[in-house]
Design a protein around this motif. Sequence first.
Motif, PDB file in Angstrom:
ATOM      1  N   SER A   1      43.826 -19.346  11.522  1.00  0.00           N
ATOM      2  CA  SER A   1      42.831 -19.911  10.423  1.00  0.00           C
ATOM      3  C   SER A   1      44.188 -18.213   9.303  1.00  0.00           C
ATOM      4  CB  SER A   1      41.627 -19.995  10.103  1.00  0.00           C
ATOM      5  OG  SER A   1      41.031 -18.486  10.853  1.00  0.00           O
ATOM      6  N   GLU A   2      43.621 -18.692   8.319  1.00  0.00           N
ATOM      7  CA  GLU A   2      44.127 -17.479   6.994  1.00  0.00           C
ATOM      8  C   GLU A   2      42.954 -17.630   6.279  1.00  0.00           C
ATOM      9  OE1 GLU A   2      47.424 -16.767   3.761  1.00  0.00           O
ATOM     10  OE2 GLU A   2      47.662 -18.766   4.757  1.00  0.00           O
ATOM     11  N   VAL A   3      42.690 -16.903   5.735  1.00  0.00           N
ATOM     12  CA  VAL A   3      41.380 -17.223   4.762  1.00  0.00           C
ATOM     13  C   VAL A   3      41.873 -16.275   3.632  1.00  0.00           C
ATOM     14  CG1 VAL A   3      39.470 -16.526   4.234  1.00  0.00           C
ATOM     15  CG2 VAL A   3      39.812 -17.118   6.498  1.00  0.00           C
ATOM     16  N   LEU A   4      41.425 -17.376   2.121  1.00  0.00           N
ATOM     17  CA  LEU A   4      41.842 -16.480   0.692  1.00  0.00           C
ATOM     18  C   LEU A   4      40.115 -16.604   0.234  1.00  0.00           C
ATOM     19  CD1 LEU A   4      44.934 -17.735   1.773  1.00  0.00           C
ATOM     20  CD2 LEU A   4      45.164 -16.994  -0.971  1.00  0.00           C
ATOM     21  N   SER A   5      39.524 -15.397  -0.514  1.00  0.00           N
ATOM     22  CA  SER A   5      38.017 -15.690  -0.968  1.00  0.00           C
ATOM     23  C   SER A   5      38.306 -14.927  -2.395  1.00  0.00           C
ATOM     24  CB  SER A   5      37.578 -14.033  -0.225  1.00  0.00           C
ATOM     25  OG  SER A   5      38.100 -13.210  -0.880  1.00  0.00           O
ATOM     26  N   PHE A   6      37.451 -15.959  -2.897  1.00  0.00           N
ATOM     27  CA  PHE A   6      38.028 -15.521  -4.815  1.00  0.00           C
ATOM     28  C   PHE A   6      35.946 -15.750  -5.111  1.00  0.00           C
ATOM     29  CE2 PHE A   6      41.297 -18.774  -2.976  1.00  0.00           C
ATOM     30  CZ  PHE A   6      42.181 -17.726  -3.680  1.00  0.00           C
ATOM     31  N   LEU A   7      35.752 -15.182  -6.048  1.00  0.00           N
ATOM     32  CA  LEU A   7      34.955 -14.616  -6.604  1.00  0.00           C
ATOM     33  C   LEU A   7      34.686 -16.018  -7.705  1.00  0.00           C
ATOM     34  CD1 LEU A   7      33.964 -11.537  -6.358  1.00  0.00           C
ATOM     35  CD2 LEU A   7      33.438 -12.583  -4.763  1.00  0.00           C
ATOM     36  N   ARG A   8      35.793 -16.042  -8.756  1.00  0.00           N
ATOM     37  CA  ARG A   8      35.383 -17.127  -9.491  1.00  0.00           C
ATOM     38  C   ARG A   8      36.358 -18.152  -9.406  1.00  0.00           C
ATOM     39  NH1 ARG A   8      37.248 -16.112 -14.573  1.00  0.00           N
ATOM     40  NH2 ARG A   8      39.291 -15.355 -13.737  1.00  0.00           N
ATOM     41  N   PRO A   9      36.070 -19.804  -9.771  1.00  0.00           N
ATOM     42  CA  PRO A   9      36.410 -20.429  -8.973  1.00  0.00           C
ATOM     43  C   PRO A   9      37.521 -20.903 -10.227  1.00  0.00           C
ATOM     44  CG  PRO A   9      34.159 -21.043  -9.680  1.00  0.00           C
ATOM     45  CD  PRO A   9      34.171 -20.126 -10.117  1.00  0.00           C
ATOM     46  N   ALA A  10      37.951 -20.428 -11.241  1.00  0.00           N
ATOM     47  CA  ALA A  10      38.917 -20.552 -11.469  1.00  0.00           C
ATOM     48  C   ALA A  10      40.294 -20.137 -10.732  1.00  0.00           C
ATOM     49  CB  ALA A  10      38.825 -19.803 -13.200  1.00  0.00           C
ATOM     50  N   ASP A  11      39.751 -18.409 -10.526  1.00  0.00           N
ATOM     51  CA  ASP A  11      41.448 -18.283 -10.102  1.00  0.00           C
ATOM     52  C   ASP A  11      41.608 -19.129  -8.618  1.00  0.00           C
ATOM     53  OD1 ASP A  11      41.009 -15.895 -11.717  1.00  0.00           O
ATOM     54  OD2 ASP A  11      39.478 -14.880 -10.292  1.00  0.00           O
ATOM     55  N   ALA A  12      40.579 -19.685  -7.478  1.00  0.00           N
ATOM     56  CA  ALA A  12      40.715 -20.750  -6.719  1.00  0.00           C
ATOM     57  C   ALA A  12      42.057 -21.612  -7.057  1.00  0.00           C
ATOM     58  CB  ALA A  12      39.849 -20.971  -6.046  1.00  0.00           C
ATOM     59  N   LEU A  13      41.571 -22.156  -8.235  1.00  0.00           N
ATOM     60  CA  LEU A  13      42.583 -23.323  -9.032  1.00  0.00           C
ATOM     61  C   LEU A  13      43.561 -22.717  -9.119  1.00  0.00           C
ATOM     62  CD1 LEU A  13      39.422 -25.545 -11.082  1.00  0.00           C
ATOM     63  CD2 LEU A  13      39.861 -25.808  -8.450  1.00  0.00           C
ATOM     64  N   GLU A  14      43.815 -21.987  -9.431  1.00  0.00           N
ATOM     65  CA  GLU A  14      45.011 -21.547 -10.333  1.00  0.00           C
ATOM     66  C   GLU A  14      45.716 -21.759  -8.940  1.00  0.00           C
ATOM     67  OE1 GLU A  14      44.677 -18.236 -12.214  1.00  0.00           O
ATOM     68  OE2 GLU A  14      44.197 -19.052 -14.170  1.00  0.00           O
ATOM     69  N   GLN A  15      45.095 -21.388  -7.441  1.00  0.00           N
ATOM     70  CA  GLN A  15      46.807 -21.346  -6.262  1.00  0.00           C
ATOM     71  C   GLN A  15      46.624 -22.644  -5.872  1.00  0.00           C
ATOM     72  OE1 GLN A  15      47.653 -18.267  -4.777  1.00  0.00           O
ATOM     73  NE2 GLN A  15      46.695 -17.319  -6.600  1.00  0.00           N
ATOM     74  N   PHE A  16      45.895 -23.370  -6.472  1.00  0.00           N
ATOM     75  CA  PHE A  16      46.175 -24.741  -5.474  1.00  0.00           C
ATOM     76  C   PHE A  16      48.206 -25.369  -5.688  1.00  0.00           C
ATOM     77  CE2 PHE A  16      41.958 -26.751  -6.533  1.00  0.00           C
ATOM     78  CZ  PHE A  16      41.198 -26.121  -5.607  1.00  0.00           C
ATOM     79  N   ALA A  17      48.258 -24.974  -6.382  1.00  0.00           N
ATOM     80  CA  ALA A  17      49.988 -25.457  -6.360  1.00  0.00           C
ATOM     81  C   ALA A  17      50.679 -24.551  -5.151  1.00  0.00           C
ATOM     82  CB  ALA A  17      50.765 -25.405  -8.236  1.00  0.00           C
ATOM     83  N   ASP A  18      50.624 -23.288  -5.866  1.00  0.00           N
ATOM     84  CA  ASP A  18      51.250 -22.230  -4.689  1.00  0.00           C
ATOM     85  C   ASP A  18      51.344 -22.474  -3.523  1.00  0.00           C
ATOM     86  OD1 ASP A  18      53.052 -22.204  -7.301  1.00  0.00           O
ATOM     87  OD2 ASP A  18      51.856 -19.897  -7.163  1.00  0.00           O
ATOM     88  N   ARG A  19      49.257 -22.211  -3.453  1.00  0.00           N
ATOM     89  CA  ARG A  19      48.707 -22.380  -2.011  1.00  0.00           C
ATOM     90  C   ARG A  19      48.043 -23.308  -1.540  1.00  0.00           C
ATOM     91  NH1 ARG A  19      48.428 -15.517  -0.752  1.00  0.00           N
ATOM     92  NH2 ARG A  19      48.817 -16.490   0.954  1.00  0.00           N
ATOM     93  N   THR A  20      48.806 -24.416  -1.260  1.00  0.00           N
ATOM     94  CA  THR A  20      47.341 -24.942  -1.174  1.00  0.00           C
ATOM     95  C   THR A  20      46.706 -25.329   0.374  1.00  0.00           C
ATOM     96  OG1 THR A  20      48.706 -27.189  -1.980  1.00  0.00           O
ATOM     97  CG2 THR A  20      47.000 -28.335  -0.766  1.00  0.00           C
ATOM     98  N   PRO A  21      44.894 -25.091  -0.117  1.00  0.00           N
ATOM     99  CA  PRO A  21      44.419 -25.178   1.387  1.00  0.00           C
ATOM    100  C   PRO A  21      44.190 -26.263   2.295  1.00  0.00           C
ATOM    101  CG  PRO A  21      42.675 -26.133  -0.667  1.00  0.00           C
ATOM    102  CD  PRO A  21      44.614 -25.995  -1.450  1.00  0.00           C
ATOM    103  N   ASP A  22      43.907 -26.080   3.816  1.00  0.00           N
ATOM    104  CA  ASP A  22      43.465 -27.800   3.979  1.00  0.00           C
ATOM    105  C   ASP A  22      41.990 -27.620   4.112  1.00  0.00           C
ATOM    106  OD1 ASP A  22      46.184 -27.554   5.594  1.00  0.00           O
ATOM    107  OD2 ASP A  22      45.976 -25.040   5.659  1.00  0.00           O
ATOM    108  N   LEU A  23      40.998 -26.189   3.703  1.00  0.00           N
ATOM    109  CA  LEU A  23      39.639 -26.837   3.961  1.00  0.00           C
ATOM    110  C   LEU A  23      38.928 -25.569   2.579  1.00  0.00           C
ATOM    111  CD1 LEU A  23      36.817 -27.258   5.064  1.00  0.00           C
ATOM    112  CD2 LEU A  23      37.680 -25.467   6.165  1.00  0.00           C
ATOM    113  N   ILE A  24      38.427 -26.352   2.306  1.00  0.00           N
ATOM    114  CA  ILE A  24      37.258 -25.052   0.787  1.00  0.00           C
ATOM    115  C   ILE A  24      35.700 -24.848   1.394  1.00  0.00           C
ATOM    116  CG2 ILE A  24      36.445 -25.114  -0.855  1.00  0.00           C
ATOM    117  CD1 ILE A  24      39.479 -26.177  -1.767  1.00  0.00           C
ATOM    118  N   LEU A  25      35.688 -23.834   1.041  1.00  0.00           N
ATOM    119  CA  LEU A  25      33.876 -23.289   1.354  1.00  0.00           C
ATOM    120  C   LEU A  25      33.642 -23.513   0.204  1.00  0.00           C
ATOM    121  CD1 LEU A  25      33.686 -21.410   5.205  1.00  0.00           C
ATOM    122  CD2 LEU A  25      33.914 -24.008   4.334  1.00  0.00           C
ATOM    123  N   VAL A  26      32.491 -24.106  -0.159  1.00  0.00           N
ATOM    124  CA  VAL A  26      32.437 -23.617  -2.010  1.00  0.00           C
ATOM    125  C   VAL A  26      30.856 -23.455  -2.233  1.00  0.00           C
ATOM    126  CG1 VAL A  26      32.845 -26.213  -2.753  1.00  0.00           C
ATOM    127  CG2 VAL A  26      32.499 -24.462  -4.393  1.00  0.00           C
TER     128      VAL A  26
END
Length: 361
Positions: free
Chosen positions: A26-51
């Motif tokens: 597993s590879e984990v990317l963490s975000f404190l702000r939702p907007a930062d996570a949404l910006e990553q969708f195009a380049d680094r599509t997740p396989d699972l989101i914990l929100v």
Amino acid sequence: MRVFVLDDSPSVVATLCRAVEAIKGSEVLSFLRPADALEQFADRTPDLILVDYMMPGMNGIEVIAHLRKNPLTTHVPAIMITSRKEADIKLAAMKAGATEFLNKPIDETELTIRVRNILSIGEERLALAAKATALQHDFDTAMKRVERREEEIIWRLSKAIACRHGETADHLDRVAIIARMIAEEVGLDERQCRTIFLASALHDVGKIGLPDAILSKPGPLSAEERREMQKHTGFGGEILGDSSSKLIQTAQRIAESHHEKWDGSGYPKGLSAASIPIEARIVAIADVFDALCSKRSYKAAWPMADAFREIVNSSGTHFDPACVAAFCRRWTDIKNLFEPQHDDNVSVTAVATLQPSRGTA
């Protein structure tokens, strides 16, 4: 497997990351702000989101709703983490597309088990997708091999038939190329153009059933001999009939109907206008034009300009006007198929008077 962790609490993020990182692969990317996570969708599509549910700017339900609207992430599973117990919140999250729920305070063991299970399902999905892609590739490769063999058989057979009734392989080649040009100009798709290009080679396959005395007669045919000659369209239909191949089905329509005329005066059925298959209307022009320009045992080759005018003058009587217009639009390409010494005094005005009429097939 890539996991996005979204929570405005650094301590909660640390706990979630620790639990997920313990899962092998597993590879984990963490975000404190939702907007930062949404910006990553195009380049680094997740396989699972914990929100988390409560976050500044956008709550967890809104994040999941955004996830489902994005084509890249519409099927990505999402685990909602919340300390809220209200049923309406969970219901709203389910409507938005939440996959599972975890309550705070977080039980790391439970979190690890749930994440591992979801990622395992995701891995199986990716494996199935990869297998489907490989199978499709194998199928496409096999079909290309079949098509190449089908093409070779058709060309070899057609050239053998052409030799029997005094035509050359060049005639078949030119008819096929001209027919493809016309098909392209009337707006048929690439697959249809390719099929017509190949099937046209069998347009006279029915002549195999005619007597040699008729096929090789040096002079004009008598009325009775012409009637016998006309039977080749029916023979062609019989030879090519009942095939499951789209290519052979097209060849059958061409063989049966390439002597039909737009005004209904052709044979064997007296079809007219659009009741004549479009493939046959196209090949009729290509066949007649090349036959006029070719030397035969019973005639000399016509000058190319005269053959061109014959096609144009027969628009609306012998030939489909839309197909004649297409023929004229490709005239420069068509005349280049022939020897450069051919006389070419075709009037540009004659070509221009035939207006484009794509899509009339």
